[in-house]
Design a protein around this motif. Sequence first.
Motif, PDB file in Angstrom:
ATOM      1  N   TRP A   1       0.836  -1.213   0.000  1.00 44.29           N
ATOM      2  CA  TRP A   1       0.000   0.000   0.000  1.00 44.29           C
ATOM      3  C   TRP A   1       0.861   1.249   0.000  1.00 44.29           C
ATOM      4  CZ3 TRP A   1      -4.948   0.331   3.508  1.00 44.29           C
ATOM      5  CH2 TRP A   1      -5.873  -0.660   3.112  1.00 44.29           C
TER       6      TRP A   1
ATOM      7  N   LYS B   1       9.895   1.163   7.435  1.00 35.06           N
ATOM      8  CA  LYS B   1      10.167   0.517   8.738  1.00 35.06           C
ATOM      9  C   LYS B   1       9.021  -0.448   9.026  1.00 35.06           C
ATOM     10  CE  LYS B   1       9.656   0.469  12.945  1.00 35.06           C
ATOM     11  NZ  LYS B   1       9.252  -0.736  13.731  1.00 35.06           N
ATOM     12  N   PRO B   2       9.284  -1.766   8.897  1.00 32.57           N
ATOM     13  CA  PRO B   2       8.227  -2.737   9.223  1.00 32.57           C
ATOM     14  C   PRO B   2       8.059  -2.855  10.741  1.00 32.57           C
ATOM     15  CG  PRO B   2      10.062  -3.767   8.000  1.00 32.57           C
ATOM     16  CD  PRO B   2      10.527  -2.423   8.458  1.00 32.57           C
TER      17      PRO B   2
ATOM     18  N   GLY C   1      13.546  -2.785  13.093  1.00 35.28           N
ATOM     19  CA  GLY C   1      13.825  -2.398  14.471  1.00 35.28           C
ATOM     20  C   GLY C   1      12.534  -2.120  15.210  1.00 35.28           C
ATOM     21  N   ALA C   2      12.675  -1.628  16.430  1.00 33.65           N
ATOM     22  CA  ALA C   2      11.503  -1.363  17.261  1.00 33.65           C
ATOM     23  C   ALA C   2      11.040   0.084  17.083  1.00 33.65           C
ATOM     24  CB  ALA C   2      11.846  -1.666  18.703  1.00 33.65           C
TER      25      ALA C   2
ATOM     26  N   GLY D   1      11.581   3.612  14.274  1.00 29.66           N
ATOM     27  CA  GLY D   1      10.515   4.403  13.639  1.00 29.66           C
ATOM     28  C   GLY D   1      10.641   5.866  14.023  1.00 29.66           C
TER      29      GLY D   1
ATOM     30  N   VAL E   1      10.960   9.236  11.763  1.00 32.17           N
ATOM     31  CA  VAL E   1      10.021  10.363  11.894  1.00 32.17           C
ATOM     32  C   VAL E   1      10.788  11.667  12.077  1.00 32.17           C
ATOM     33  CG1 VAL E   1       8.287  11.374  13.442  1.00 32.17           C
ATOM     34  CG2 VAL E   1       8.149   8.951  12.821  1.00 32.17           C
TER      35      VAL E   1
ATOM     36  N   VAL F   1       0.448   6.180  18.907  1.00 29.95           N
ATOM     37  CA  VAL F   1       1.725   6.502  18.257  1.00 29.95           C
ATOM     38  C   VAL F   1       1.499   7.533  17.155  1.00 29.95           C
ATOM     39  CG1 VAL F   1       3.676   5.571  16.935  1.00 29.95           C
ATOM     40  CG2 VAL F   1       2.750   4.265  18.844  1.00 29.95           C
TER      41      VAL F   1
ATOM     42  N   GLU G   1      -2.853   6.479   9.054  1.00 30.41           N
ATOM     43  CA  GLU G   1      -3.925   5.471   9.024  1.00 30.41           C
ATOM     44  C   GLU G   1      -3.911   4.817  10.398  1.00 30.41           C
ATOM     45  OE1 GLU G   1      -5.959   4.919   6.595  1.00 30.41           O
ATOM     46  OE2 GLU G   1      -4.994   5.690   4.801  1.00 30.41           O
TER      47      GLU G   1
ATOM     48  N   GLY H   1      -9.362   1.777  14.785  1.00 26.55           N
ATOM     49  CA  GLY H   1     -10.787   1.822  14.456  1.00 26.55           C
ATOM     50  C   GLY H   1     -11.632   1.083  15.490  1.00 26.55           C
TER      51      GLY H   1
ATOM     52  N   PHE I   1      -8.590  -5.236  18.835  1.00 32.51           N
ATOM     53  CA  PHE I   1      -7.620  -5.872  17.940  1.00 32.51           C
ATOM     54  C   PHE I   1      -7.469  -7.363  18.248  1.00 32.51           C
ATOM     55  CE2 PHE I   1      -3.984  -4.812  15.031  1.00 32.51           C
ATOM     56  CZ  PHE I   1      -4.748  -4.025  14.205  1.00 32.51           C
TER      57      PHE I   1
ATOM     58  N   PHE J   1      -9.005   4.142   0.953  1.00 33.41           N
ATOM     59  CA  PHE J   1      -9.284   3.653   2.301  1.00 33.41           C
ATOM     60  C   PHE J   1      -8.639   4.617   3.297  1.00 33.41           C
ATOM     61  CE2 PHE J   1      -8.276   1.106   6.039  1.00 33.41           C
ATOM     62  CZ  PHE J   1      -9.470   0.454   6.260  1.00 33.41           C
TER      63      PHE J   1
HETATM   64  P1  NAP Z   1       1.866   0.690  16.688  1.00 32.73           P
HETATM   65  O1  NAP Z   1       2.318   0.194  17.978  1.00 32.73           O
HETATM   66  O2  NAP Z   1       1.424   2.102  16.589  1.00 32.73           O
HETATM   67  O3  NAP Z   1       3.068   0.405  15.672  1.00 32.73           O
HETATM   68  C1  NAP Z   1       3.004   0.706  14.294  1.00 32.73           C
HETATM   69  C2  NAP Z   1       4.408   0.905  13.781  1.00 32.73           C
HETATM   70  O4  NAP Z   1       4.983   2.053  14.401  1.00 32.73           O
HETATM   71  C3  NAP Z   1       5.348  -0.249  14.101  1.00 32.73           C
HETATM   72  O5  NAP Z   1       6.254  -0.395  13.041  1.00 32.73           O
HETATM   73  C4  NAP Z   1       6.020   0.243  15.353  1.00 32.73           C
HETATM   74  O6  NAP Z   1       7.221  -0.385  15.627  1.00 32.73           O
HETATM   75  C5  NAP Z   1       6.213   1.708  15.029  1.00 32.73           C
HETATM   76  N1  NAP Z   1       6.385   2.573  16.183  1.00 32.73           N
HETATM   77  C6  NAP Z   1       6.163   2.319  17.494  1.00 32.73           C
HETATM   78  N2  NAP Z   1       6.446   3.407  18.240  1.00 32.73           N
HETATM   79  C7  NAP Z   1       6.867   4.366  17.391  1.00 32.73           C
HETATM   80  C8  NAP Z   1       7.293   5.722  17.544  1.00 32.73           C
HETATM   81  N3  NAP Z   1       7.334   6.313  18.734  1.00 32.73           N
HETATM   82  N4  NAP Z   1       7.648   6.419  16.449  1.00 32.73           N
HETATM   83  C9  NAP Z   1       7.590   5.859  15.230  1.00 32.73           C
HETATM   84  N5  NAP Z   1       7.202   4.582  15.008  1.00 32.73           N
HETATM   85  C10 NAP Z   1       6.835   3.846  16.079  1.00 32.73           C
HETATM   86  O7  NAP Z   1       0.688  -0.167  16.108  1.00 32.73           O
HETATM   87  P2  NAP Z   1       0.641  -1.750  16.026  1.00 32.73           P
HETATM   88  O8  NAP Z   1       0.269  -2.217  17.374  1.00 32.73           O
HETATM   89  O9  NAP Z   1       1.863  -2.269  15.382  1.00 32.73           O
HETATM   90  O10 NAP Z   1      -0.529  -1.967  14.991  1.00 32.73           O
HETATM   91  C11 NAP Z   1      -1.850  -2.026  15.349  1.00 32.73           C
HETATM   92  C12 NAP Z   1      -2.521  -0.682  15.094  1.00 32.73           C
HETATM   93  O11 NAP Z   1      -2.455  -0.350  13.713  1.00 32.73           O
HETATM   94  C13 NAP Z   1      -3.989  -0.741  15.413  1.00 32.73           C
HETATM   95  O12 NAP Z   1      -4.345   0.400  16.147  1.00 32.73           O
HETATM   96  C14 NAP Z   1      -4.664  -0.721  14.038  1.00 32.73           C
HETATM   97  O13 NAP Z   1      -5.947  -0.212  14.024  1.00 32.73           O
HETATM   98  C15 NAP Z   1      -3.726   0.109  13.258  1.00 32.73           C
HETATM   99  N6  NAP Z   1      -3.882  -0.137  11.821  1.00 32.73           N
HETATM  100  C16 NAP Z   1      -4.511   0.820  11.063  1.00 32.73           C
HETATM  101  C17 NAP Z   1      -4.712   0.620   9.705  1.00 32.73           C
HETATM  102  C18 NAP Z   1      -5.389   1.652   8.862  1.00 32.73           C
HETATM  103  O14 NAP Z   1      -5.314   1.552   7.653  1.00 32.73           O
HETATM  104  N7  NAP Z   1      -6.049   2.632   9.452  1.00 32.73           N
HETATM  105  C19 NAP Z   1      -4.257  -0.555   9.098  1.00 32.73           C
HETATM  106  C20 NAP Z   1      -3.628  -1.520   9.899  1.00 32.73           C
HETATM  107  C21 NAP Z   1      -3.442  -1.281  11.258  1.00 32.73           C
HETATM  108  P3  NAP Z   1       7.185  -1.705  16.572  1.00 32.73           P
HETATM  109  O15 NAP Z   1       6.471  -2.735  15.802  1.00 32.73           O
HETATM  110  O16 NAP Z   1       8.560  -2.072  16.796  1.00 32.73           O
HETATM  111  O17 NAP Z   1       6.472  -1.277  17.823  1.00 32.73           O
END
Ligand code: NAP
Length: 515
Positions: A205, A220-221, A251-252, A256, A260, A276, A294, A297, A427, A491
Amino acid sequence: MKTKLATRKVAANRAVVKAAAHTAAVVPLKSRALNFGGKWDYAPALEDFKHIQIAPRHELFINGQFLAPHSGQYFPSINPATEQTLTEIAAADETDVNNAVQAARNAYENVWSKLPARERGKYLYRIARIIQEKSRELAVLETMDGGKPIKESRDFDLPMVAAHFFYYAGWADKLQYAFPGKTPRPLGVAGQIIPWNFPLLMAAWKIAPALAGGNTVVLKPAETTSLTALRLAQILQEAELPPGVVNIVTGAGATGAALVNHPGVDKLAFTGSTEVGKRIAGACAGTKKKLTLELGGKAANILFEDAPIDQAIEGIINGIYFNQGHVCCAGSRLFVQEGIYKTVIKKLRDRIETLRVGNPLDKNTDIGAINSRAQLDKIRKLVQSGVDEGGELVQSRCALPSKGYWYAPSFLTNVTMSHRVAQEEIFGPVLSVMTFRTPEEAFERANNTPYGLSAGVWTDKGSKIFKLVNKLRAGVVWANTYNKFDPTSPFGGYKESGFGREGGLQGLAAYCQVD
Ligand code: NAP
Ligand code: MG
């Protein structure tokens, strides 16, 4: 498909170990016989994975090469269905992120922005075709690293990944037609941060429209699911994409955050949690960076009395239990019109009992492993809060494997709008069921959340659909269906679900200066 009637024994390959987590609070189903009477057992149908090589260590992908991280640090990536370590992944620090951004800048200025647009399109077509060729292998890896059922990674994720590359390949040399009367220009270097629920699909995407628009990328995955993004890096090498056009830093959260905060990034695209996302919005405020978010929800499915109920139940089940509920647009709230409440609850109870939870590599599995222990703990805590606040938990009595992270498909009744389970993103495979009387009450309740990503309406009356679609504050509203995606369709969210759109022309516009 080969089937045989179930005995009351769970098949030997699916060891029964623990009862579901909230046994004490669970409302018992009346008839166990009824449960098994409706369920056929299938012979195991395991997807073969022995031919798939997973290197013991995965490096960063910078400037077209796999490089060891500056810190020398690695972290394990585990299979959440077995808790076995699959590989070690490099942890990128600020120096690595800086190198990746530099590589992306050089590639942007010297190669990618200078290429004729149709050449950029050719690369994207080539990438799409290689993904198709390797789709079975990528699906197996996605399932092993993330825990989702193979039938989803094979039949949904991978076809959609290829479709996104094909779709944006088509636009690469037609940008002036995409935005008539304008002169679309690339933005420069795009920093892209993605979550763990659709690892390769989220990468597609983001990467496909960025490259089609003439930008270069640092991706960054998520920490728990980096494997397929790194396999994609190999595909990019195979497609002979010029070095530096796409860089992947694993990485963690700190990795990310380094992306940023890097001043060399022109555009940031983030998919992840609202928490985040808010931090990122703060960090980008007052900088030159363009931002799309994104986020989370809390989608509502609204079920009217005149809907085809069995069809609706299937859609609602798909909406919440698909991918273990690890879906930002998961229909985690169900609003049922009062007159059919009892019928719907009975049908839901019966249906969750027939969902197959277990080995994600088995083609018959409906619900795979929860992505991580941390996520499993989060689901358990939120469900417990629902029970503590007066909700009644109905949970499938399916057997859960002894190793790995699992949560039985569940739903909560007796939920009110103020309960945490009705407000917070879960989730996980847990639905909160509430009621309504009139269409006005339905959309008011559905809109009563800080989120606004998606919603579903189930009714026989087109007029009701149109009325609700206009009233629901959600980026996507599905009618008499759920979780339908297409690369041509944008989306994205309202309110705290973020801003900007991915997919379609809107997703392309997010990577172009259009004025
Ligand atoms: P997350 O904790 O916010 O993490 C997302 C990404 O951000 C990961 O790669 C994460 O790294 C990184 N990250 C964490 N802290 C960061 C920081 N301070 N600065 C920059 N990057 C940082 O979310 P998640 O738990 O992985 O994913 C679930 C969330 O994604 C849910 O809330 C879901 O609704 C949302 N989501 C939204 C959509 C959409 O299209 N709206 C689609 C899919 C998912 P780490 O993995 O190492 O923590
Ligand atoms: Mg993993």
